[in-house]
Design an enzyme around this catalytic site. Sequence first.
Site, short mmCIF file in Angstrom:
data_model
loop_
_atom_site.label_atom_id
_atom_site.label_comp_id
_atom_site.label_asym_id
_atom_site.label_seq_id
_atom_site.Cartn_x
_atom_site.Cartn_y
_atom_site.Cartn_z
N LYS A 186 0.82 -1.21 0.00
CA LYS A 186 0.00 0.00 0.00
C LYS A 186 0.87 1.28 0.00
CE LYS A 186 -4.14 -1.87 0.01
NZ LYS A 186 -3.99 -3.33 -0.10
C1 LIG Z 1 -5.42 -4.08 0.55
C2 LIG Z 1 -6.88 -3.92 0.55
C3 LIG Z 1 -7.68 -4.40 1.59
C4 LIG Z 1 -7.16 -5.26 2.71
O1 LIG Z 1 -6.06 -4.78 3.36
P1 LIG Z 1 -5.04 -5.81 4.11
O2 LIG Z 1 -4.25 -4.90 4.98
O3 LIG Z 1 -4.20 -6.44 3.04
O4 LIG Z 1 -5.86 -6.77 4.86
C5 LIG Z 1 -9.03 -4.13 1.56
N1 LIG Z 1 -9.59 -3.44 0.56
C6 LIG Z 1 -8.86 -2.97 -0.48
C7 LIG Z 1 -9.53 -2.18 -1.54
C8 LIG Z 1 -7.49 -3.22 -0.53
O5 LIG Z 1 -6.79 -2.79 -1.57
#
Ligand SMILES: *Cc1c(COP(=O)(O)O)cnc(C)c1O
Length: 398
Positions: A186
């Site tokens: 992210k």
């Molecule tokens: C990455 C992501 C998640 C989940 O996040 P994690 O930290 O990997 O559990 C949920 N929704 C979206 C749109 C994402 O890109």
Amino acid sequence: MPGFELFGDLERKEVNDVLDNGVLMRYGFDGMRNGHWKAKELEKALEQTFNTKHVQLVSSGTAAISVALAAAGVGAGDEVILPTFTFVASFEAVMMLGAIPVLVDIDDTLTLNPKAVEAVITLKTKAVMVVHMCGSMGDLDVLKAICDKHKLILVEDACQAIGGTYNGKALGSIGDLGCFSFDFVKTITCGEGGAVITNNEEYYLHSDHYSDHGHDHIGKDRGAESHPFLGYNFRISELHAAVGLGQLKRLPEIINIQKKNFTILRDALATIPEVTFRKVPEGGEESYGFLNFFLPSLEVARKVSDKFKQNGIDACFHYYDNNWHYVRKWEHLKELKSLYPISEEVKTGLAYLKVAEFPESDHFIGRNISCLIKLSWTEEEVKARAAKMVEIIKEELA
Ligand SMILES: *Cc1c(COP(=O)(O)O)cnc(C)c1O
């Protein structure tokens, strides 16, 4: 987009603070921690970043969505409306509470189509989850008005949208609750981590307690704290929070680099009349983590996507053929493959998914290509990439 591309001394310093005293847990051990409260510090810093009253850090973005929904009282048999284009985690987070994900079409914003939302509201609908995929948003004023009219909770899955704004407000801070992820890929990363943000004091206290076994966090002695309700462990560790503190300091720089690289690519592609772009609603400012564009047909998009791969244009996704971000390939969910029994109510509520068709979503996702914007590219590299992309697209259109 990934914050791990910019990584080093800022993160190391924060992590070393934690390693120096060895208190890896965010709660308790007051005497041992030499005044270091990294999770609390990161929550305060995020409150400023998002201009929101409360932030609760948790262990992941998926946890953030489950905690947010639980905090707002969403549970067994409740319906939560969400888009066909999202990461599979949004769906999982609803399932975890015994609630029913109701998928609906997206529009040219690549997020919820408000008309599709209104069409599926029933007496069981409890919440609408808008997902700001690839850093940009839908028409949040309209979605908020729909939620107000039907007394529904608006949850923002802003996991991919840190740094984006709508009418000057941070994405995630506009609905009743917003959710972020700090997983490894992210915009800013803690390794693993997430956050629930809200201006609602009650939802915040629920999130705080629920993510730590129901602990009320009142008083000094953790063992003596009371538990007003059932909770689980979705805590973030001090080590992860420390990494996040370093990363958050880089956020303005990250967004600037993304915007610069995004603009070079977009301006180049905009010279091709057949290429169109995702709609960003008036008042919206995306986070520039991805460049999303549409080609004239599914066939052309498939060919361009293949050619990109063959020519080293990496990190461009044709989500139509992808396993994790679009409903078309979610066979394990359509077939409800679960390790443990699923309630009859949820089975019945999800029966639609096996047969549902989403022609409007197909129309947009089939023609869409999403290119991740990297932070490590030099200007020359972005320009060369832009030129190659234009060349390939023109070839396929000819
Ligand atoms: C990455 C992501 C998640 C989940 O996040 P994690 O930290 O990997 O559990 C949920 N929704 C979206 C749109 C994402 O890109």
